[in-house]
Motif scaffolding. Structure first.
Motif, PDB file in Angstrom:
ATOM      1  N   GLY A  40      -7.980 -23.919   1.920  1.00  0.00           N
ATOM      2  CA  GLY A  40      -6.787 -24.328   1.186  1.00  0.00           C
ATOM      3  C   GLY A  40      -6.530 -25.823   1.267  1.00  0.00           C
ATOM      4  O   GLY A  40      -5.546 -26.320   0.729  1.00  0.00           O
ATOM      5  N   SER A  44     -12.732 -27.297  -2.471  1.00  0.00           N
ATOM      6  CA  SER A  44     -13.307 -26.799  -3.730  1.00  0.00           C
ATOM      7  C   SER A  44     -12.725 -27.541  -4.915  1.00  0.00           C
ATOM      8  O   SER A  44     -13.444 -27.920  -5.846  1.00  0.00           O
ATOM      9  CB  SER A  44     -13.020 -25.308  -3.898  1.00  0.00           C
ATOM     10  OG  SER A  44     -13.638 -24.575  -2.883  1.00  0.00           O
ATOM     11  N   THR A  45     -11.429 -27.770  -4.868  1.00  0.00           N
ATOM     12  CA  THR A  45     -10.777 -28.447  -5.979  1.00  0.00           C
ATOM     13  C   THR A  45     -11.369 -29.840  -6.172  1.00  0.00           C
ATOM     14  O   THR A  45     -11.608 -30.270  -7.304  1.00  0.00           O
ATOM     15  CB  THR A  45      -9.255 -28.524  -5.734  1.00  0.00           C
ATOM     16  OG1 THR A  45      -8.781 -27.208  -5.460  1.00  0.00           O
ATOM     17  CG2 THR A  45      -8.542 -29.080  -6.952  1.00  0.00           C
TER      18      THR A  45
HETATM   19  N1  LIG Z   1      -6.776 -22.280 -10.290  1.00  0.00           N
HETATM   20  C1  LIG Z   1      -5.803 -22.430  -9.373  1.00  0.00           C
HETATM   21  N2  LIG Z   1      -4.529 -22.189  -9.692  1.00  0.00           N
HETATM   22  C2  LIG Z   1      -3.550 -22.354  -8.769  1.00  0.00           C
HETATM   23  N3  LIG Z   1      -3.757 -22.740  -7.524  1.00  0.00           N
HETATM   24  C3  LIG Z   1      -5.010 -22.994  -7.135  1.00  0.00           C
HETATM   25  C4  LIG Z   1      -6.101 -22.844  -8.042  1.00  0.00           C
HETATM   26  N4  LIG Z   1      -7.237 -23.160  -7.382  1.00  0.00           N
HETATM   27  C5  LIG Z   1      -6.861 -23.485  -6.121  1.00  0.00           C
HETATM   28  N5  LIG Z   1      -5.539 -23.401  -5.965  1.00  0.00           N
HETATM   29  C6  LIG Z   1      -4.806 -23.697  -4.771  1.00  0.00           C
HETATM   30  O1  LIG Z   1      -5.146 -25.006  -4.367  1.00  0.00           O
HETATM   31  C7  LIG Z   1      -5.240 -25.071  -2.979  1.00  0.00           C
HETATM   32  C8  LIG Z   1      -6.571 -25.640  -2.589  1.00  0.00           C
HETATM   33  O2  LIG Z   1      -7.576 -24.724  -2.961  1.00  0.00           O
HETATM   34  P1  LIG Z   1      -9.130 -24.981  -2.742  1.00  0.00           P
HETATM   35  O3  LIG Z   1      -9.468 -26.295  -3.335  1.00  0.00           O
HETATM   36  O4  LIG Z   1      -9.844 -23.818  -3.228  1.00  0.00           O
HETATM   37  O5  LIG Z   1      -9.209 -25.084  -1.183  1.00  0.00           O
HETATM   38  P2  LIG Z   1     -10.494 -24.944  -0.235  1.00  0.00           P
HETATM   39  O6  LIG Z   1     -11.694 -24.897  -1.100  1.00  0.00           O
HETATM   40  O7  LIG Z   1     -10.447 -26.133   0.630  1.00  0.00           O
HETATM   41  O8  LIG Z   1     -10.294 -23.696   0.533  1.00  0.00           O
HETATM   42  C9  LIG Z   1      -4.977 -23.694  -2.414  1.00  0.00           C
HETATM   43  O9  LIG Z   1      -3.645 -23.628  -1.989  1.00  0.00           O
HETATM   44  C10 LIG Z   1      -5.182 -22.824  -3.609  1.00  0.00           C
HETATM   45  O10 LIG Z   1      -4.339 -21.708  -3.533  1.00  0.00           O
END
Ligand SMILES: Nc1ncnc2c1ncn2[C@@H]1O[C@H](COP(=O)(O)OP(=O)(O)O)[C@@H](O)[C@H]1O
Ligand SMILES: [Mg+2]
Lengths: 243, 392
Positions: A40, A44-45
């Protein structure tokens, strides 16, 4: 070293939620960077923003001198040169292994079919999947799928490959085969951005490790520094879990 | 002139044949008159009752013989000599006199009785026999050949009725069934092709950085596609068929019009099926495809669509099965598919129960068979790809 990717003050919101809170990162050609951080934290984002699977709200993503945040018409050009390997493999289920590899070079790069096919066999050999060339992707194990996915991204001759937890969806006994392929890849001088929870692997393979926390780069440095002697409390706390 | 008179006389004799169908009280004929002036009138007025309606006696009326009938022995002064060879019917030798209720009241007519010896069984089918009439008129000898058809009789009980209906009208049932299958199959195939366009229209992706003109065009296409689906799924096919045929007279051909309606209707349903199929392809593959530089339409064409279609195949096959049943509504615009054929058949003898039970079984047979075949095809498609020899 030549700077290949420059990220400045990158912000990403999902509605009200600010997931990336101003990321700055510069990547040199041939560099291998591991991105660590708790779930979180936005790892990934960040990767998905780099090839615009998510559209950044603010900031700059400069690849080879061109800021694609303000040039989103040319995304295809960026994506041709930055490939991504996903946690869930995302192979094309309607295509055989070899066609998973050949589709995009032929359709996107307009490569010649025969030549692409020959190359595909070579690349499959590289990841140890040559014997599976004509199999359906459904018949493969997770580790095999991920190796095919890596081969598929290699077919584009990318300048950067983004890996988003490539081994997280695998059974433990299959993690090794995928990491080995990545280690081989690292030796070829390709630029890699790897989100991973495999700390030992990160230490071995990386030139640099980035620790992300709550949407910012909290700490960054050499693998030995970050993984063995982190300065920040957060980093220490996070790494404790992997002891 | 002589030829004309001869022909008229032949007609008179033909019409002079009195057929008693079911009840002799129903017999109705005009007064016999050799006066030339009234010959035409006589022809026009000479009528008889069949079991259902009141008609002029013509040759084809003899094609539904099921009871004994009478032949006139004379017409005015002219004596008629009748001959008949058949194992099914017998010509009487003694003339008798019967009373016929005509418009001018009861008249007596000298006749020969033709007795039906044996009603052919439904398995043997219709039996044709020849009636030969010869007579002298104005010093000429005239011969006229006349054909009668004995038809098997339907028995009163259910089983007999059902057997009769099935055997006697087998070819009509087959014709109807073939038409039904044909319309359903062609309609489903055309519908499928149309559905590809509709679903493409419905799932158009509008991107932020597109030109205004392209955005508006895409919006319009999306709206039209959606509207199409709403309209065709939201109205009964019987209304659509009536609208296009009775309302617009499309193609000037009911069959083409019916095929058109089935295709359009099916397209709307299959479009929704494929749209569901598209949504069922996991988004990861789309992302992978995009991350490798494929455009939205390339991703759709090479990755999503093939899988969506494959996932949708069972439901699309089911549309074919549904069409086999639903094309029955095309009877309303006069297409003789299976149901309409059955209505016709049922109407011939008023044996509704038997006819509709038979057609229900035929429909069941068709849908069950087609479903089984489709299931087999699905199984084939679902089998893992054959292992091809690897390259080393
Ligand atoms: N498509 C999306 N819509 C809404 N929230 C998202 C989406 N993708 C990720 N998030 C939120 O963004 C935050 C970061 O997610 P992410 O980048 O997947 O983290 P990580 O890969 O470090 O676990 C998390 O709180 C997640 O719930
Ligand atoms: Mg993640």
């Amino acid at each position: 070293m030549e700077n290949i990717l420059q990220i400045n003050n990158l912000h990403k919101y999902f509605g009200e939620l600010e997931v990336l809170k101003g990321i700055d990162l510069s990547v040199s050609k041939g560099e291998i960077i591991s991105v660590i951080g708790s779930s979180g934290s936005g790892k990934s984002t960040l990767l998905r923003c780099i090839n615009f699977l998510e559209t950044p709200n603010n900031g700059e993503i400069i690849f080879k001198g061109k800021n694609y945040v303000t040039n989103q018409n040319d995304l295809q050009e960026l994506r041709k040169r930055i490939s991504m390997v996903f946690q869930s493999f995302n192979l094309f289920n309607n295509l055989s292994v070899i066609n998973n590899l050949c589709l995009t070079p032929v359709k996107v790069l307009k490569k010649e079919k025969k030549e692409t096919f020959v190359k595909a066999l070579e690349v499959l050999d590289l990841v140890g999947m040559k014997d599976f060339a004509y199999k359906s992707t459904k018949l493969l194990s997770g580790g095999q799928k991920q190796r095919v996915a890596i081969a598929r991204s290699l077919m584009m001759d990318p300048e950067i490959i983004l890996f988003d937890e490539p081994t997280s969806a695998l059974d433990p006994e299959m993690v090794g085969e995928v990491l080995d392929v990545m280690k081989d890849l690292a030796k070829t001088g390709i630029t890699m951005l790897i989100v991973t929870h495999e700390m030992q692997f990160a230490k071995e393979i990386s030139n640099r490790v980035i620790f992300m926390h709550e949407g910012i780069v909290h700490e960054s440095g050499l693998p030995s520094e970050i993984l063995n002697n982190p300065k920040e409390e957060r980093t220490k706390l996070f790494l404790k879990r992997f002891l | 002139m002589l030829k004309f008179v001869k022909r008229v006389l032949v007609f008179i004799i033909a019409f002079g044949i009195i057929i008693a169908i079911q009840s002799r009280d129903d017999i109705y004929a005009s007064e016999v008159n050799t006066d030339n002036e009234t010959i035409m009138e006589a022809i026009e007025e000479l009528r008889f009752y069949s079991s259902y309606n009141y008609q002029t006696l013509t040759e084809d009326k003899l094609s539904q013989l099921i009871v004994d009938f009478y032949l006139p022995v004379r017409y005015g002064d002219v004596l008629i000599d009748w001959q008949l060879e058949s194992e099914y019917v017998e010509l009487g030798t003694e003339t008798e006199t019967i009373e016929i209720n005509s418009i001018t009241g009861y008249v007596e007519v000298e006749v020969l009785k033709v007795t039906i010896l044996e009603v052919p069984s439904v398995f043997k089918g219709d039996q044709v026999f020849e009636l030969l009439a010869s007579f002298e008129y104005l010093d000429e000898s005239v011969e006229y050949s006349y054909f009668g058809t004995l038809v098997p009789q339907i028995s009163a009980d259910f089983l007999g009725g059902a057997t009769y209906t099935l055997i006697r009208y087998f070819s009509l049932f087959v014709e109807g069934a073939l038409l039904t299958i044909g319309i359903s199959l062609v309609g489903t195939v055309i519908g499928f092709v149309l559905a590809l366009f509709i679903v493409t229209g419905k799932t158009l992706n509008i991107k932020d950085f597109e030109s205004k003109a392209s955005k508006i065009t895409k919006q319009v296409i999306k709206k039209v596609s959606s509207l199409y689906v709403i309209i065709f799924r939201g109205t009964p096919m019987i209304v659509q068929a009536s609208f296009f045929w009775f309302g617009l007279g499309l193609f000037g051909n009911a069959l083409l019009c019916g095929l058109f309606v089935v295709s359009l209707n099916t397209a709307a349903y299959i479009a929704e099926i494929i749209r569901g199929g598209i949504q069922s392809v996991d988004s990861g593959q789309t992302e992978a495809s995009k991350s490798l530089g494929m455009t939205g339409s390339q991703t759709m064409r090479y990755i999503i669509f093939p899988q969506a279609i494959k996932n949708s195949l069972p439901a699309i096959g089911n549309e074919f099965v549904i069409n086999i049943k639903d094309t029955a509504v095309l009877s309303v615009i006069g297409i003789f598919e299976l149901f309409n054929q059955t209505r016709k058949i049922a109407g011939m003898h008023y044996r509704q129960l038997e006819a509709y039970l038979i057609v229900a079984l035929i429909y069941l047979f068709l849908t069950y068979t087609v479903s089984s075949i489709l299931r087999q095809v699905e199984k084939r498609l679902d089998m893992p790809l054959k292992e091809l020899p690897s390259s080393n």
